[in-house]
Design a protein around this motif. Structure first.
Motif, PDB file in Angstrom:
ATOM      1  N   GLY A  29     -25.576 -56.358  -3.379  1.00 46.08           N
ATOM      2  CA  GLY A  29     -25.600 -55.215  -4.282  1.00 46.08           C
ATOM      3  C   GLY A  29     -24.337 -54.381  -4.278  1.00 46.08           C
ATOM      4  N   ILE A  30     -23.281 -54.865  -3.620  1.00 43.89           N
ATOM      5  CA  ILE A  30     -22.014 -54.132  -3.603  1.00 43.89           C
ATOM      6  C   ILE A  30     -21.298 -54.303  -4.939  1.00 43.89           C
ATOM      7  CG2 ILE A  30     -19.762 -53.904  -2.462  1.00 43.89           C
ATOM      8  CD1 ILE A  30     -21.084 -55.081   0.059  1.00 43.89           C
ATOM      9  N   ILE A  31     -21.425 -55.508  -5.502  1.00 36.64           N
ATOM     10  CA  ILE A  31     -20.792 -55.850  -6.772  1.00 36.64           C
ATOM     11  C   ILE A  31     -21.853 -56.232  -7.797  1.00 36.64           C
ATOM     12  CG2 ILE A  31     -19.194 -57.443  -7.935  1.00 36.64           C
ATOM     13  CD1 ILE A  31     -17.817 -55.595  -5.958  1.00 36.64           C
ATOM     14  N   ALA A  32     -21.652 -55.787  -9.030  1.00 39.28           N
ATOM     15  CA  ALA A  32     -22.477 -56.231 -10.155  1.00 39.28           C
ATOM     16  C   ALA A  32     -21.539 -56.758 -11.236  1.00 39.28           C
ATOM     17  CB  ALA A  32     -23.321 -55.080 -10.702  1.00 39.28           C
ATOM     18  N   TYR A  33     -22.044 -57.637 -12.084  1.00 37.69           N
ATOM     19  CA  TYR A  33     -21.189 -58.165 -13.153  1.00 37.69           C
ATOM     20  C   TYR A  33     -22.014 -58.493 -14.388  1.00 37.69           C
ATOM     21  CZ  TYR A  33     -22.832 -62.946 -12.124  1.00 37.69           C
ATOM     22  OH  TYR A  33     -23.600 -64.069 -11.955  1.00 37.69           O
ATOM     23  N   ASP A  34     -21.308 -58.507 -15.512  1.00 36.17           N
ATOM     24  CA  ASP A  34     -21.912 -58.860 -16.801  1.00 36.17           C
ATOM     25  C   ASP A  34     -20.899 -59.695 -17.572  1.00 36.17           C
ATOM     26  OD1 ASP A  34     -23.601 -59.006 -18.969  1.00 36.17           O
ATOM     27  OD2 ASP A  34     -23.074 -57.021 -19.746  1.00 36.17           O
ATOM     28  N   LEU A  35     -21.325 -60.842 -18.038  1.00 34.17           N
ATOM     29  CA  LEU A  35     -20.460 -61.718 -18.825  1.00 34.17           C
ATOM     30  C   LEU A  35     -20.915 -61.671 -20.271  1.00 34.17           C
ATOM     31  CD1 LEU A  35     -20.347 -64.764 -16.369  1.00 34.17           C
ATOM     32  CD2 LEU A  35     -18.785 -62.811 -16.497  1.00 34.17           C
ATOM     33  N   VAL A  36     -20.027 -61.220 -21.140  1.00 31.65           N
ATOM     34  CA  VAL A  36     -20.365 -61.028 -22.558  1.00 31.65           C
ATOM     35  C   VAL A  36     -19.630 -62.083 -23.385  1.00 31.65           C
ATOM     36  CG1 VAL A  36     -20.275 -59.438 -24.511  1.00 31.65           C
ATOM     37  CG2 VAL A  36     -20.662 -58.554 -22.185  1.00 31.65           C
ATOM     38  N   ASN A  37     -20.408 -62.883 -24.112  1.00 32.55           N
ATOM     39  CA  ASN A  37     -19.826 -63.904 -24.979  1.00 32.55           C
ATOM     40  C   ASN A  37     -19.444 -63.266 -26.312  1.00 32.55           C
ATOM     41  OD1 ASN A  37     -19.164 -66.128 -26.561  1.00 32.55           O
ATOM     42  ND2 ASN A  37     -20.732 -67.424 -25.602  1.00 32.55           N
ATOM     43  N   ILE A  38     -18.145 -63.219 -26.572  1.00 34.13           N
ATOM     44  CA  ILE A  38     -17.662 -62.567 -27.798  1.00 34.13           C
ATOM     45  C   ILE A  38     -18.205 -63.254 -29.046  1.00 34.13           C
ATOM     46  CG2 ILE A  38     -15.575 -61.914 -29.090  1.00 34.13           C
ATOM     47  CD1 ILE A  38     -14.106 -61.964 -26.326  1.00 34.13           C
ATOM     48  N   ARG A  39     -18.469 -64.553 -28.961  1.00 31.81           N
ATOM     49  CA  ARG A  39     -18.983 -65.292 -30.122  1.00 31.81           C
ATOM     50  C   ARG A  39     -20.350 -64.777 -30.580  1.00 31.81           C
ATOM     51  NH1 ARG A  39     -15.648 -69.482 -31.104  1.00 31.81           N
ATOM     52  NH2 ARG A  39     -14.491 -70.362 -29.331  1.00 31.81           N
TER      53      ARG A  39
END
Length: 274
Positions: A29-39
């Motif tokens: 829980g130290i790092i969170a991430y979100d990957l957003v597909n521009i398409r």
């Protein structure tokens, strides 16, 4: 901290976030991430995200509309937005330290010939270059920045491990050794095995200075200007410089004192004939 990455190829950074120390930091829980597909934010059924640049020229340019919609979806206007580009400011350890204090970083991963300038003007806070070269993958460049930043966040890596790394204190790191004590006839320096911590400290400082002088003399000048070099370090630099000078003189003397190539060749030739 949270990293949000806007990309046409989310599978590239996903592997990074799911591996090694980063995966453990996410799990804790130290790092969170979100990957957003521009398409996903393109208008047409083909999910088009690039077009020819106005004014002509080779290649394609990432369009403003899909990228702008993707940025709006993550409320980028409230966050620190980074565009990794060869045209940005050089990335440094000091910049990584600065970014590590942010709550969230949003990365735009360029492709093709880059992105529409209007996106940069409207959203981007930092244009960052990881080096004086051009890559096809903005994802790889963004991952370089993320990797450099996340390890500086409290709890990811011990503070002791970060204290004497390359660039800490304005110097490169000293050589490191582990078992076995002797490898292919090469022994670990005795100073590292005698248990005298003061001798080890001095040896490591001298090796850091030697390496920095040899590979990055500009860093010595910068450290001196910023007041990071101690009197002890300055004295060691004088010793190192004198040793290098003497070594070069000895080498020069050996060259001038050596017999000429022709006479040496004749000598060896006569031995061979015998």
């Amino acid at each position: 901290m949270k990293f949000t990455v806007l990309t046409l190829f989310p599978e590239i950074p996903r592997v990074y976030f799911e591996s090694s120390i980063m995966a453990k930091a996410v799990e804790r829980g130290i790092i969170a991430y979100d990957l957003v597909n521009i398409r996903d934010y393109a208008y047409d059924k083909h999910r088009t995200c690039d077009d020819s640049p106005y004014g002509g020229g080779a290649g394609q340019l990432m369009m403003a509309e899909p990228l702008g919609r993707a940025l709006d979806s993550v409320q980028a206007f409230k966050k620190h937005v980074i565009y990794v580009t060869p045209g940005g400011r050089p990335f440094t350890q000091a910049k990584a330290q600065e970014l590590s204090r942010k709550d969230e970083l949003v990365f735009i991963c360029g492709r093709y010939e880059g992105i529409d300038q209007r996106i940069i003007d409207s959203y981007v806070d930092d244009e960052i270059s990881i080096g004086d070269y051009v890559m096809s993958s903005g994802e790889v460049a963004a991952t370089v920045v993320i990797d450099t930043v996340y390890r500086l966040i409290d709890g990811v890596i011990s503070s002791e491990s970060l204290e004497e790394e390359s660039y800490s204190g304005g110097l490169l790191e000293y050589p490191q050794y582990t078992r076995p004590a002797v490898y292919r006839g090469m022994a670990v320096p005795e100073v590292l095995t005698n248990g005298n911590h003061e001798h080890i400290r001095k040896w490591r400082l001298k090796k850091r200075l030697e390496k920095t002088l040899a590979n990055r003399p500009d860093m010595i000048s910068a450290a001196r200007m910023s007041g990071q070099l101690t009197a002890e370090a300055e004295h060691m630099i004088e010793e190192i410089t004198e040793q290098v000078f003497l070594k070069r003189n000895r080498k020069k003397h050996r060259k001038t004192a050596a017999p000429s190539g022709d006479s040496t060749g004749e000598h060896y030739g006569s031995d061979k004939d015998n």
